[in-house]
Design a protein around this motif. Structure first.
Motif, PDB file in Angstrom:
ATOM      1  N   THR A   1      -2.373  31.070   4.662  1.00  0.00           N
ATOM      2  CA  THR A   1      -1.684  31.616   5.832  1.00  0.00           C
ATOM      3  C   THR A   1      -1.049  32.954   5.495  1.00  0.00           C
TER       4      THR A   1
ATOM      5  N   ILE B   1      -1.676  26.831   9.807  1.00  0.00           N
ATOM      6  CA  ILE B   1      -0.552  26.796   8.873  1.00  0.00           C
ATOM      7  C   ILE B   1      -0.933  25.862   7.727  1.00  0.00           C
TER       8      ILE B   1
ATOM      9  N   PHE C   1       3.059  32.128   9.826  1.00  0.00           N
ATOM     10  CA  PHE C   1       2.432  31.842  11.114  1.00  0.00           C
ATOM     11  C   PHE C   1       3.224  32.474  12.267  1.00  0.00           C
TER      12      PHE C   1
ATOM     13  N   PHE D   1       4.948  28.545   7.276  1.00  0.00           N
ATOM     14  CA  PHE D   1       5.310  28.452   8.690  1.00  0.00           C
ATOM     15  C   PHE D   1       5.842  29.779   9.210  1.00  0.00           C
TER      16      PHE D   1
END
Length: 905
Positions: free
Chosen positions: A78, A56, A266, A263
């Protein structure tokens, strides 16, 4: 392409990059889909530490000048890994990840410009419909909603140079209708080469369906659903193959800044790895659930069932049937009990999660679609949607069976053990529209009985009590049914003709030879099927060009009414039968005064035609054993306090077709006038797209009040008045917004008061009087009143009357509405009526809030008190027509009520 059973996974090979063969003698095969999902590898972005999971990069900025990344809004490692992975499993050259599925659609729709036309399905996710409606209202984009199950339905809307986008779902949400993606894409490209074919693929995910392979230009998914699979993030993905399109999409995402956060990228990467194994389990269980419900006799929408009309096309499109299904129970209350009785199935919107969910779309995910529009598009209010998760299917079915049993939808089979269930009888009065029509209407496989009865029908007008003009700008309007009514009488004839008499529209009357009507332009609507969202313009044009008398152009109102009448008559025709009859219409409503006379006419015409075409039927009533002058109540007219005699299913069917007629008459009606004309009582209406909760809601417990309606007999230019308020809002936004907020407060207070059963009547009347005065003052400030309306208001407010009056409708003339408290004496009221009449106005003493659609029950011919000398057959019951046409307007209502027992909504 081969099509595996839903639980087998994919067996097709993918021509996507895989490792080079390690030997010329034993080449490696391309990876299967499940392997591609689990293998997150981007040859162009190797992690410096060899991480087996994509790191991340939780940073907003990157140092340096010439690096690949500078600002996470524009790009992030990412997100690049995720987008490469999504493209790989979607047969796409480009993929983009954004903050939600609706954000993805927003990005795509930003490719449009004012004047562009969009063709979209008629069964769409509620959020999609909401965003399209916003663009239609504010962006100058034209939207056509079409049944996409038949590609031919799109042809008349596809226009080269005009059609910019075709937006499809397959399966649709929530009715799981199937579109032939390849055929539609091909035909669109032939007719409008520049049009973009866009597919919402959320229901299937790339695992089961990849629309880019069938000619789609852009595909998007709500990755919140199957791609993520755990409902722990919001995300949307967009895929395409065209480089120029990709550049435009990337520019829009970078400009508005809705790219997915590192995030969440991810989390989504982690979810995609298990997509294949999750969906295998989910659609295996979905098939078991669908089979169980189908076996019990529910109408189930699931493409895996052999009974599904689009199954063969779906199997060409997809590699499985998905894990979403829906079914109807025949009764909305029953459906609510079922949903509430589940334990393992979570009551929630959305789908695609590992946990199973249950919902009522019309109350939840699709509640933003106006109720009238849902009905028009054939979305049943009793529909239950099931989104199957990865729990053990035995537990899911057991929990659903218990919920069905507890709700009363199924029962234990007589003589069987406790696990053998059968469908319970639907509660009386609870059959769905489609099921009621199937039972009550004409059976296509049997001979149809000639219709020899007269049908006498009526419907009320409407007034806007609060919120005129402000409703255009998103403020809630309160509308109520008026005691003044339109009456329609259909009389049988068997001479191959149909006749229409509009006595209050220039005394227009005309007979048509049925065989001379433009039947070549008709696409009949099957019994129980809803009319499509759009009118059949080909039929409208054919009626106007070939079906009307030459002299009708001099009477615009009669012309519009005749077109609506013939249109409904022709599209309802089924089974080769063309009923021959005469239809006469009278109105105690002033026509053209803004009191909903056209909706009242449309309701009468739709009801009579539905009865004549045997598409609806009245409930059976016991034969009266006494004559009306003894103890038999005869006519029953209630004040719409929750009591109904006509089943709601009949009312819903009538309302659907009334709305169709209103479209012909007005182009783009709100649905308020027809809903009031059919259901009576009062309702609150808020236009969608203004930040407030939109839609129509009946005001339960609304009491009937006396009102004086005064027709100023001064015409008004509604469009000019509406435009004037809009111009004032642009010039003085703060002033007008303050007025609109004040009117919204008035509507809110009136709605609360009208629905408060415990509020004393005198207190309610006093409150309404004050709100009427306040509302009118705001309308004056908006510049929509008129000297004649102010004169009427002053006259009613003077001593000894002291009554509260406001304009209703567009203003600028039209009507004024005056509240009459219960304690006003008759002689005082009579003096006011005489005074207004002598001033050149036309007052009508009536009520607001009474019953809706009415039908004279035909079971007792003795109640037809007036015989006709025009009877063609001695065996027929006496006719009402001569007396109906001869009565004066002032005596029509009393005479109609004395004809016998009326049934009302």
């Amino acid at each position: 392409m081969s099509h595996p059973a839903p639980n087998q996974g994919l067996i097709r090979d993918y021509e996507l990059p895989t490792p080079e063969p390690d030997s010329p003698f034993r080449p490696r095969k391309p990876y299967r889909f499940g392997t591609l999902c689990a293998t997150v590898d981007n040859p162009d972005q190797k992690d410096q530490y060899g991480s087996s999971s994509v790191p991340i990069y939780q940073t907003s900025t990157f140092k340096g000048v010439d690096g690949q990344y500078d600002y996470t809004r524009s790009g992030n490692p990412t997100r690049s890994h995720l987008e490469h992975h999504i493209a790989k499993i979607s047969s796409a050259g480009h993929a983009f990840a954004v903050s939600s599925g609706m954000a993805a659609l927003d990005v795509i729709l930003r490719l449009l410009k004012p004047g562009d036309e969009v063709i979209a399905g008629d069964d769409l996710y509620g959020g999609t419909n909401r965003l399209l409606t916003y663009l239609k209202t504010h962006g100058g984009v034209v939207v056509h909603h079409v049944d996409t199950t038949n590609p031919v339905n799109l042809h008349k809307y596809i226009k080269a140079g005009k059609t910019a986008m075709v937006l499809l779902e397959s399966p649709t949400n929530p009715l799981l209708k199937i579109a032939d993606l390849a055929t539609i894409a091909d035909q669109v490209k032939q007719r409008a080469p520049d049009a973009l074919v866009v597919v919402d693929n959320t229901m299937m995910s790339p695992y089961l369906q990849r629309p880019l392979e069938y000619g789609a230009d852009i595909v998007y998914d709500s990755a919140t659903k199957y791609l993520s699979g755990h409902h722990d993030l919001m995300a949307g993905v967009i895929t395409c193959n065209d480089d120029d399109l990709a550049k435009q999409i990337a520019f829009i995402i970078n400009s508005i800044g809705n790219a997915l956060t590192p995030f969440d990228c991810f989390l989504l990467l982690r979810g995609v790895k298990t997509l294949a194994i999750r969906m295998d389990r989910q659609q295996t269980s979905a098939m078991s659930v669908a089979t169980m419900l189908d076996r019990l006799g529910f109408k189930v929408h699931y493409p895996g069932l052999t009974s599904h009309p689009g199954r063969e096309i779906h199997e060409r499109n997809a590699d499985g049937y998905g894990a979403v299904l829906s079914f109807t129970t025949g009764d909305k209350a029953l459906s609510e009990r079922i949903v509430g009785a589940t334990r393992l199935w979570g009551i929630s919107v959305s789908f695609g999660c590992v946990n199973s969910l249950i919902s009522l779309p019309c109350v939840m995910s699709h509640a933003s679609i106006d109720a009238a529009l849902r009905a028009e598009r054939g979305l049943p209010e009793d529909l239950i949607r099931l989104c199957v998760g990865i729990e053990d299917p035995v537990d899911l079915i057991d929990d659903l069976e218990h919920a069905l049993l507890e709700a009363g939808a199924i029962t234990v089979s007589a003589g069987a053990d406790q696990h053998q269930f059968v469908r319970a009888t639907v509660p009386r009065g609870g059959a769905s529209i489609s099921r009621a029509v199937e039972k009550l209407a004409y059976n296509e496989h049997s001979a149809r009985k000639k219709e020899d009865r007269e049908w006498f029908v009526s419907a009320p007008g409407k007034v806007i009590l609060f919120g005129e003009h402000a409703v255009v700008h998103g403020v809630t309007a309160i509308a109520g049914a008026v005691g003044l009514r339109c009456y329609g009488l259909s009389s049988p004839r068997h001479d191959g003709k149909v006749a229409l008499s509009l006595m209050d529209l220039g005394n227009f009357s005309h007979e048509w030879v049925l065989d001379d009507l433009p039947w070549d332009a008709v696409t009949s609507i099957g019994v129980g099927d809803p009319h499509p969202d759009a009118l059949d313009q080909r039929l409208v044009d054919a009626i106007q060009q070939r079906g009307l008398p030459l002299n009708i152009d001099q009477n615009a109102q009669a012309k519009a009414a005749a077109v609506a009448f013939l249109y409904l008559y022709m599209v309802m025709t089924h089974g080769g039968e063309r009923p021959s009859f005469s239809f006469a219409v009278r109105s105690t409503l002033p026509v053209g005064a803004g009191l909903g006379s056209s909706a009242s006419f449309s309701t009468c015409a739709a009801t009579a035609l539905l009865l004549l075409h045997q598409r609806i039927s009245l409930p059976p009533l016991p034969e009266p054993s006494r004559t009306p002058d003894e103890h038999d109540p005869g006519h029953v007219h209630v004040s719409h306090e929750g009591r109904r005699a006509l089943p709601r299913q009949v009312a819903e069917e009538v309302n659907h077709w009334t709305f169709v007629a209103e479209k012909i008459l007005h182009g783009n009606p709100s649905g308020v006038d027809n809903s009031v004309a059919v259901y009576g009582g009062a309702l609150a209406y808020t236009r969608p797209g203004f930040g407030r909760k939109s839609g129509m809601e009946g005001i339960q417990g609304f009491k009937s009040f006396r009102f004086l309606l005064t027709d100023s007999r001064v015409s008004r230019d509604t469009k000019k008045l509406v435009a004037g308020v809009t111009a004032k809002k642009l010039a003085e936004p703060a002033v007008v917004e303050h007025i609109l907020d004040s009117i919204q407060s008035i509507s809110n207070e009136a709605r609360r008061a009208l629905g408060d059963a415990e509020l004393p009547r005198d207190a309610l009347l006093s409150a309404l009087a004050a709100l009427i005065r306040e509302n009118h003052a705001h309308l004056v400030a908006l510049g929509v009143s008129h000297p004649v309306l102010e004169a009427i208001r002053t006259q009613a407010a003077a001593e000894p009357y002291g009554l509260s009056t406001k304009l209703t409708g567009a203003g600028g003339g039209g009507c004024a509405v005056t509240l009459i408290p219960d304690d006003v004496k008759d002689d005082v009221l009579h003096a006011l009526v005489e005074g207004l009449t002598s001033s050149g106005y036309r007052p009508y003493l009536t009520s607001v809030g009474g019953s809706g659609l009415g039908v004279l029950s035909p079971y007792d011919p003795a109640n037809y008190a007036v015989a006709s000398s025009k009877r063609e057959d001695a065996d027929q019951q006496p006719s009402l027509r001569e007396a109906f046409e001869a009565k004066g307007i002032e005596e029509l209502t009393g005479w109609a009520e004395q004809r016998g027992r009326w049934l009302y909504v």
